[in-house]
Design a protein around this motif. Structure first.
Motif, PDB file in Angstrom:
ATOM      1  N   GLY A 225       2.634 -14.275  -6.549  1.00  0.00           N
ATOM      2  CA  GLY A 225       2.850 -13.593  -7.842  1.00  0.00           C
ATOM      3  C   GLY A 225       1.127 -12.286  -7.202  1.00  0.00           C
ATOM      4  N   THR A 226       0.941 -12.974  -6.208  1.00  0.00           N
ATOM      5  CA  THR A 226      -0.215 -12.129  -6.144  1.00  0.00           C
ATOM      6  C   THR A 226      -0.165 -11.193  -4.986  1.00  0.00           C
ATOM      7  N   TRP A 227       0.787 -11.047  -4.192  1.00  0.00           N
ATOM      8  CA  TRP A 227       1.325 -10.318  -3.211  1.00  0.00           C
ATOM      9  C   TRP A 227       2.192  -9.256  -3.537  1.00  0.00           C
ATOM     10  N   TYR A 228       2.752  -9.852  -4.843  1.00  0.00           N
ATOM     11  CA  TYR A 228       4.122  -9.636  -5.693  1.00  0.00           C
ATOM     12  C   TYR A 228       3.578  -8.330  -6.201  1.00  0.00           C
ATOM     13  N   ARG A 229       2.255  -8.469  -6.906  1.00  0.00           N
ATOM     14  CA  ARG A 229       1.579  -7.291  -6.955  1.00  0.00           C
ATOM     15  C   ARG A 229       1.624  -6.120  -6.344  1.00  0.00           C
ATOM     16  N   VAL A 230       0.531  -6.296  -5.040  1.00  0.00           N
ATOM     17  CA  VAL A 230       0.452  -5.442  -4.258  1.00  0.00           C
ATOM     18  C   VAL A 230       1.738  -4.198  -4.058  1.00  0.00           C
ATOM     19  N   LEU A 231       3.492  -5.641  -3.961  1.00  0.00           N
ATOM     20  CA  LEU A 231       4.222  -4.526  -3.660  1.00  0.00           C
ATOM     21  C   LEU A 231       4.581  -3.511  -4.274  1.00  0.00           C
ATOM     22  N   ARG A 232       4.227  -4.180  -6.015  1.00  0.00           N
ATOM     23  CA  ARG A 232       4.634  -3.521  -6.875  1.00  0.00           C
ATOM     24  C   ARG A 232       3.525  -2.397  -6.675  1.00  0.00           C
ATOM     25  N   ILE A 233       2.853  -2.235  -6.659  1.00  0.00           N
ATOM     26  CA  ILE A 233       1.360  -0.349  -6.409  1.00  0.00           C
ATOM     27  C   ILE A 233       1.591  -0.175  -5.439  1.00  0.00           C
ATOM     28  N   LEU A 234       3.018  -1.261  -3.677  1.00  0.00           N
ATOM     29  CA  LEU A 234       2.679   0.084  -2.842  1.00  0.00           C
ATOM     30  C   LEU A 234       4.110   0.948  -3.570  1.00  0.00           C
ATOM     31  N   GLU A 235       4.927   0.233  -4.566  1.00  0.00           N
ATOM     32  CA  GLU A 235       6.464   0.720  -5.507  1.00  0.00           C
ATOM     33  C   GLU A 235       5.611   2.395  -6.202  1.00  0.00           C
ATOM     34  N   GLU A 236       4.914   2.029  -6.794  1.00  0.00           N
ATOM     35  CA  GLU A 236       4.191   2.531  -7.602  1.00  0.00           C
ATOM     36  C   GLU A 236       3.510   4.164  -6.549  1.00  0.00           C
ATOM     37  N   VAL A 237       2.559   3.842  -5.726  1.00  0.00           N
ATOM     38  CA  VAL A 237       2.172   4.963  -5.216  1.00  0.00           C
ATOM     39  C   VAL A 237       2.892   5.730  -4.978  1.00  0.00           C
ATOM     40  N   THR A 238       4.621   5.057  -3.626  1.00  0.00           N
ATOM     41  CA  THR A 238       5.413   6.013  -2.894  1.00  0.00           C
ATOM     42  C   THR A 238       7.004   5.801  -3.336  1.00  0.00           C
ATOM     43  N   GLY A 239       6.751   5.475  -4.979  1.00  0.00           N
ATOM     44  CA  GLY A 239       8.236   5.520  -5.600  1.00  0.00           C
ATOM     45  C   GLY A 239       8.972   5.013  -5.352  1.00  0.00           C
ATOM     46  N   LYS A 240       9.456   4.349  -3.924  1.00  0.00           N
ATOM     47  CA  LYS A 240      10.142   3.542  -3.235  1.00  0.00           C
ATOM     48  C   LYS A 240       9.372   2.603  -2.329  1.00  0.00           C
ATOM     49  N   VAL A 241      10.100   2.052  -1.527  1.00  0.00           N
ATOM     50  CA  VAL A 241       9.610   1.234  -1.163  1.00  0.00           C
ATOM     51  C   VAL A 241       9.891   1.125   0.654  1.00  0.00           C
ATOM     52  N   PRO A 242       9.087   2.226   1.698  1.00  0.00           N
ATOM     53  CA  PRO A 242       9.969   2.563   3.073  1.00  0.00           C
ATOM     54  C   PRO A 242       9.304   1.092   4.004  1.00  0.00           C
ATOM     55  N   VAL A 243      10.385   0.717   4.117  1.00  0.00           N
ATOM     56  CA  VAL A 243      10.420   0.051   5.273  1.00  0.00           C
ATOM     57  C   VAL A 243      10.766  -0.435   6.593  1.00  0.00           C
ATOM     58  N   VAL A 244       9.827  -1.445   7.146  1.00  0.00           N
ATOM     59  CA  VAL A 244      10.096  -0.699   9.102  1.00  0.00           C
ATOM     60  C   VAL A 244       9.912  -2.402   9.516  1.00  0.00           C
ATOM     61  N   HIS A 245      10.888  -2.781  10.360  1.00  0.00           N
ATOM     62  CA  HIS A 245      10.390  -4.026  11.863  1.00  0.00           C
ATOM     63  C   HIS A 245       9.466  -3.717  12.467  1.00  0.00           C
ATOM     64  N   ILE A 246       9.392  -4.797  12.456  1.00  0.00           N
ATOM     65  CA  ILE A 246       7.590  -4.555  13.523  1.00  0.00           C
ATOM     66  C   ILE A 246       8.012  -4.696  15.265  1.00  0.00           C
ATOM     67  N   GLU A 247       9.452  -4.699  15.290  1.00  0.00           N
ATOM     68  CA  GLU A 247       9.652  -4.506  16.797  1.00  0.00           C
ATOM     69  C   GLU A 247       9.943  -1.922  16.700  1.00  0.00           C
ATOM     70  N   ASP A 248      10.223  -1.916  16.008  1.00  0.00           N
ATOM     71  CA  ASP A 248      10.760  -0.373  15.284  1.00  0.00           C
ATOM     72  C   ASP A 248       9.604   0.260  15.355  1.00  0.00           C
ATOM     73  N   ALA A 249       8.615  -0.661  14.305  1.00  0.00           N
ATOM     74  CA  ALA A 249       6.977   0.655  14.570  1.00  0.00           C
ATOM     75  C   ALA A 249       6.984   0.439  15.780  1.00  0.00           C
ATOM     76  N   CYS A 250       6.659  -0.857  16.819  1.00  0.00           N
ATOM     77  CA  CYS A 250       6.158  -0.707  18.056  1.00  0.00           C
ATOM     78  C   CYS A 250       6.272   0.431  18.698  1.00  0.00           C
ATOM     79  N   GLU A 251       8.244   0.451  19.015  1.00  0.00           N
ATOM     80  CA  GLU A 251       8.839   0.945  19.988  1.00  0.00           C
ATOM     81  C   GLU A 251       8.487   2.599  19.449  1.00  0.00           C
ATOM     82  N   ALA A 252       8.655   2.565  18.064  1.00  0.00           N
ATOM     83  CA  ALA A 252       8.455   4.539  18.160  1.00  0.00           C
ATOM     84  C   ALA A 252       7.062   4.727  18.702  1.00  0.00           C
ATOM     85  N   HIS A 253       6.080   3.970  18.447  1.00  0.00           N
ATOM     86  CA  HIS A 253       4.562   4.177  18.877  1.00  0.00           C
ATOM     87  C   HIS A 253       5.175   4.835  20.530  1.00  0.00           C
TER      88      HIS A 253
END
Length: 343
Positions: A225-253
């Motif tokens: 429930g604690t981490w789900y609340r953070v997930l829902r906060i993210l959704e409320e701030v950004t409208g929906k949830v943008p997600v990315v794989h750590i490998e893609d995040a690293c390669e983008a840098h």
């Protein structure tokens, strides 16, 4: 960039022992770069020992002690480098600090000091900042509705008033990341500044503990429930949830230092933009043995579009979609014993 150029290129990574920073350090070393990685305590083997085990670390890795609450610490690590990845960010305020009243002041002072150190070095060509989509809300100024699309023109209002966003830690984090990103982008033109605003990062980890972002992403699967609340906060701030794989995040840098032509500005980085209800659906489809209670599935009904394509227009390609990100995240959690392997 040719192999010979990589072998003669020095890159600084702040926050080198963190989740994202350690992946960037590992991939840079594998490519033959010399890496100056900053850590808060180079003598703590529990936190930095794994960095020394990376391929080519013995000859290519140099550790420097630095703390954002003493931003001038980074000067030595930056000296002689051609590129700097500023990944470190203060998550918890140091109450003993007489310089800063909160993490926002520390983060802003940190980016200013690092940018100025890069300029003084005379060698740094480009400064790449690890930002967050939490600072790129498509929320309109009245914080009561959202724009039709989320892209690089979006900025999160500093006076978040949505009741879902009443978590003090999240508010402090959003404020510090938004203010520090805006401050750093002011240096663009004096030095090349690239801001990579990452979505919620999942996948796997090379550290001993699961990163918080991965715990947030799979909160519905773990019934936390604690981490789900953070997930829902993210959704409320950004409208929906943008997600990315750590490998893609690293390669983008790393992609942003492979470009020889001048590049700068803000780039959102996410392969998928989905509702939390969609995340639950994909988990149940890939892992039918995992039970997700109804209270962890709330469909907002929002259909905001993902309007960012700047990275792809430069030639970057994502390798991981939502299904792959969630599968890797769940499997990583299982290996760490966070999810029963029989469920």
């Amino acid at each position: 960039m040719s192999a010979s150029m990589e072998e003669t290129t020095r890159v600084c990574v702040t926050g080198g022992s963190g989740y994202i920073g350690s992946w960037i350090v590992k991939r840079l070393l594998e490519r033959g770069y010399t890496v100056h990685a900053t850590v808060r305590n180079s003598g703590d083997e529990r936190k930095v020992g794994f960095l020394k085990s990376f391929p080519n670390a013995e000859t290519g890795l140099v550790l420097f002690e630095a703390d954002l609450y003493n931003p001038h610490d980074f000067e030595k690590a930056i000296r002689g480098c051609q590129y700097v990845f500023h990944v470190a960010t203060p998550l918890h305020h140091d109450p003993s600090s007489s310089k800063f009243k909160d993490t926002s002041e520390a983060a802003v002072a940190g980016v200013k000091s690092i940018a100025e150190s890069c300029i003084r070095s005379g060698t740094v060509r480009r400064l790449i900042y690890t930002a967050t989509v939490m600072a790129a809300s498509p929320m309109k100024d009245d914080a009561k509705c959202f724009a039709e699309a989320m892209d690089e023109s979006c900025w999160t209002p500093l006076n978040l008033s949505d009741p879902h966003s009443s978590d003090q830690f999240v508010e402090d984090y959003v404020k510090s990341k938004t203010q520090s990103e805006r401050e750093l982008l002011r240096y663009d033109g004096v030095i090349e500044i690239v801001s990579i605003a990452l979505g919620l990062v999942g996948g796997s980890t090379i550290r001993s503990a699961l990163p918080d972002s991965l715990r947030v992403l799979i909160a519905q699967a773990t019934n936390d429930g604690t981490w789900y609340r953070v997930l829902r906060i993210l959704e409320e701030v950004t409208g929906k949830v943008p997600v990315v794989h750590i490998e893609d995040a690293c390669e983008a840098h790393i992609f942003c230092i492979s470009k020889q032509r001048s590049i700068s500005g803000r780039f959102l980085c996410a392969s998928d933009y989905v509702k939390t209800a969609d995340i639950a659906h994909h988990i149940k489809k890939s892992f039918p043995e995992i039970q997700i209670p109804e209270e962890f599935i709330e469909d907002t009904g929002r259909e905001i579009a993902w309007g960012s394509s700047k990275l792809e227009e430069m030639g970057f390609k994502y390798k991981y979609d939502l299904k792959m990100i969630l599968e890797d995240s769940i499997n990583c959690a299982r290996m760490a014993g966070e999810i029963n392997s029989n469920t």
